[in-house]
Design a protein around this motif. Structure first.
Motif, PDB file in Angstrom:
ATOM      1  N   UNK A 166       0.789  -1.222   0.000  1.00 49.24           N
ATOM      2  CA  UNK A 166       0.000   0.000   0.000  1.00 49.24           C
ATOM      3  C   UNK A 166       0.825   1.279   0.000  1.00 49.24           C
ATOM      4  N   UNK A 167       2.164   1.164  -0.119  1.00 49.05           N
ATOM      5  CA  UNK A 167       3.023   2.350  -0.165  1.00 49.05           C
ATOM      6  C   UNK A 167       3.102   2.869  -1.590  1.00 49.05           C
ATOM      7  N   UNK A 168       3.146   4.190  -1.694  1.00 48.91           N
ATOM      8  CA  UNK A 168       3.264   4.793  -3.013  1.00 48.91           C
ATOM      9  C   UNK A 168       4.690   4.702  -3.530  1.00 48.91           C
ATOM     10  N   UNK A 169       4.789   4.483  -4.831  1.00 50.84           N
ATOM     11  CA  UNK A 169       6.067   4.475  -5.532  1.00 50.84           C
ATOM     12  C   UNK A 169       5.895   5.271  -6.813  1.00 50.84           C
ATOM     13  N   UNK A 170       6.984   5.825  -7.282  1.00 55.20           N
ATOM     14  CA  UNK A 170       6.985   6.509  -8.566  1.00 55.20           C
ATOM     15  C   UNK A 170       7.713   5.605  -9.540  1.00 55.20           C
ATOM     16  N   UNK A 171       7.093   5.335 -10.696  1.00 55.99           N
ATOM     17  CA  UNK A 171       7.723   4.498 -11.710  1.00 55.99           C
ATOM     18  C   UNK A 171       7.833   5.273 -13.017  1.00 55.99           C
ATOM     19  N   UNK A 172       8.921   4.965 -13.749  1.00 54.11           N
ATOM     20  CA  UNK A 172       9.181   5.638 -15.017  1.00 54.11           C
ATOM     21  C   UNK A 172       9.379   4.616 -16.121  1.00 54.11           C
ATOM     22  N   UNK A 173       9.036   5.024 -17.325  1.00 53.77           N
ATOM     23  CA  UNK A 173       9.271   4.210 -18.508  1.00 53.77           C
ATOM     24  C   UNK A 173       8.620   4.875 -19.705  1.00 53.77           C
ATOM     25  N   UNK A 174       9.222   4.702 -20.873  1.00 52.88           N
ATOM     26  CA  UNK A 174       8.688   5.326 -22.088  1.00 52.88           C
ATOM     27  C   UNK A 174       7.280   4.814 -22.398  1.00 52.88           C
ATOM     28  N   UNK A 175       6.327   5.738 -22.498  1.00 55.77           N
ATOM     29  CA  UNK A 175       4.959   5.404 -22.863  1.00 55.77           C
ATOM     30  C   UNK A 175       4.215   4.588 -21.832  1.00 55.77           C
ATOM     31  N   UNK A 176       4.677   4.591 -20.611  1.00 53.59           N
ATOM     32  CA  UNK A 176       4.122   3.789 -19.525  1.00 53.59           C
ATOM     33  C   UNK A 176       2.625   4.036 -19.313  1.00 53.59           C
ATOM     34  N   UNK A 177       2.219   5.284 -19.383  1.00 52.32           N
ATOM     35  CA  UNK A 177       0.830   5.631 -19.089  1.00 52.32           C
ATOM     36  C   UNK A 177       0.010   5.924 -20.341  1.00 52.32           C
ATOM     37  N   UNK A 178       0.562   5.670 -21.499  1.00 55.90           N
ATOM     38  CA  UNK A 178      -0.147   5.971 -22.737  1.00 55.90           C
ATOM     39  C   UNK A 178      -1.452   5.181 -22.788  1.00 55.90           C
ATOM     40  N   UNK A 179      -2.557   5.908 -22.924  1.00 54.96           N
ATOM     41  CA  UNK A 179      -3.915   5.365 -22.999  1.00 54.96           C
ATOM     42  C   UNK A 179      -4.285   4.540 -21.756  1.00 54.96           C
ATOM     43  N   UNK A 180      -3.762   4.924 -20.602  1.00 55.31           N
ATOM     44  CA  UNK A 180      -4.081   4.251 -19.341  1.00 55.31           C
ATOM     45  C   UNK A 180      -4.907   5.181 -18.471  1.00 55.31           C
ATOM     46  N   UNK A 181      -5.592   4.607 -17.496  1.00 57.17           N
ATOM     47  CA  UNK A 181      -6.391   5.372 -16.552  1.00 57.17           C
ATOM     48  C   UNK A 181      -6.039   4.953 -15.122  1.00 57.17           C
ATOM     49  N   UNK A 182      -6.337   5.847 -14.186  1.00 56.63           N
ATOM     50  CA  UNK A 182      -6.141   5.544 -12.775  1.00 56.63           C
ATOM     51  C   UNK A 182      -6.956   4.303 -12.418  1.00 56.63           C
ATOM     52  N   UNK A 183      -6.345   3.406 -11.661  1.00 54.56           N
ATOM     53  CA  UNK A 183      -7.008   2.175 -11.250  1.00 54.56           C
ATOM     54  C   UNK A 183      -6.667   0.971 -12.107  1.00 54.56           C
ATOM     55  N   UNK A 184      -6.152   1.212 -13.312  1.00 53.11           N
ATOM     56  CA  UNK A 184      -5.773   0.104 -14.189  1.00 53.11           C
ATOM     57  C   UNK A 184      -4.437  -0.482 -13.759  1.00 53.11           C
ATOM     58  N   UNK A 185      -4.237  -1.734 -14.153  1.00 54.44           N
ATOM     59  CA  UNK A 185      -2.951  -2.384 -13.898  1.00 54.44           C
ATOM     60  C   UNK A 185      -1.917  -1.836 -14.884  1.00 54.44           C
TER      61      UNK A 185
END
Length: 170
Positions: free
Chosen positions: A19-38
């Motif tokens: 349940x701890x927050x982490x920041x993750x990086x990667x090219x296009x990681x969030x492209x066409x993604x929404x909060x709550x998705x895997x």
């Protein structure tokens, strides 16, 4: 990893299994993604799991404004520094990345800041100054920006501060 917050296409805040927050990086990681998705973990290039939720929040804010290339370059510099100097405070990710980003932007605009402590830094902190010089070379190679020697001194001071055991707010 479940997406808690999308900062930009390359940076996402997630919650780990505890349940701890982490920041993750990667090219296009969030492209066409929404909060709550895997999150597709195959796209993750770097995970920042900091000790403090405040540091995670501040790092997330910083990463949302700084290009991925600058962040990965600073991560490489911090990794090199940790190998040579030992344990460094997590806050170095925020302070050094912020400093380098604005130093790069200043250099692109032709604005130089003189480091009046450069002579002292070279003599008092030779290991850290040498790492500052190597950081300048890494930035030049990866980002095609030549920073002045004064910046090696500023970077050295960030490394000195990151070695201190006490927590410093800035």
């Amino acid at each position: 990893m479940k997406i808690a917050k999308i900062l930009n296409n390359n940076v996402v805040v997630v919650q780990d299994e505890r349940g701890r927050e982490q920041v993750v990086m990667g090219r296009g990681l969030a492209f066409q993604k929404r909060v709550g998705e895997e999150l597709d973990t195959a796209l993750v290039e770097k995970v920042f799991a900091l000790q403090s939720d405040e540091l995670v929040r501040r790092l997330g804010e910083l990463l949302s404004q700084i290009p991925l290339e600058v962040m990965t370059t600073c991560d490489r510099i911090i990794g090199l520094a940790a190998q040579r100097l030992g344990k460094l405070q997590d806050s170095l990710y925020i302070t050094l990345t912020d400093h380098c980003y604005f130093a790069i932007e200043r250099q692109k605009k032709g604005l130089a800041i003189k480091n009046v402590l450069l002579w002292d830094i070279k003599r008092l902190y030779p290991k850290e100054f040498e790492l500052g010089q190597e950081a300048r070379a890494i930035i030049a190679k990866r980002l095609n920006v030549e920073l002045a020697e004064d910046e090696a001194g500023f970077i050295a001071l960030h490394l000195v501060t990151a070695q201190l055991n006490s927590e410093m707010p800035e």
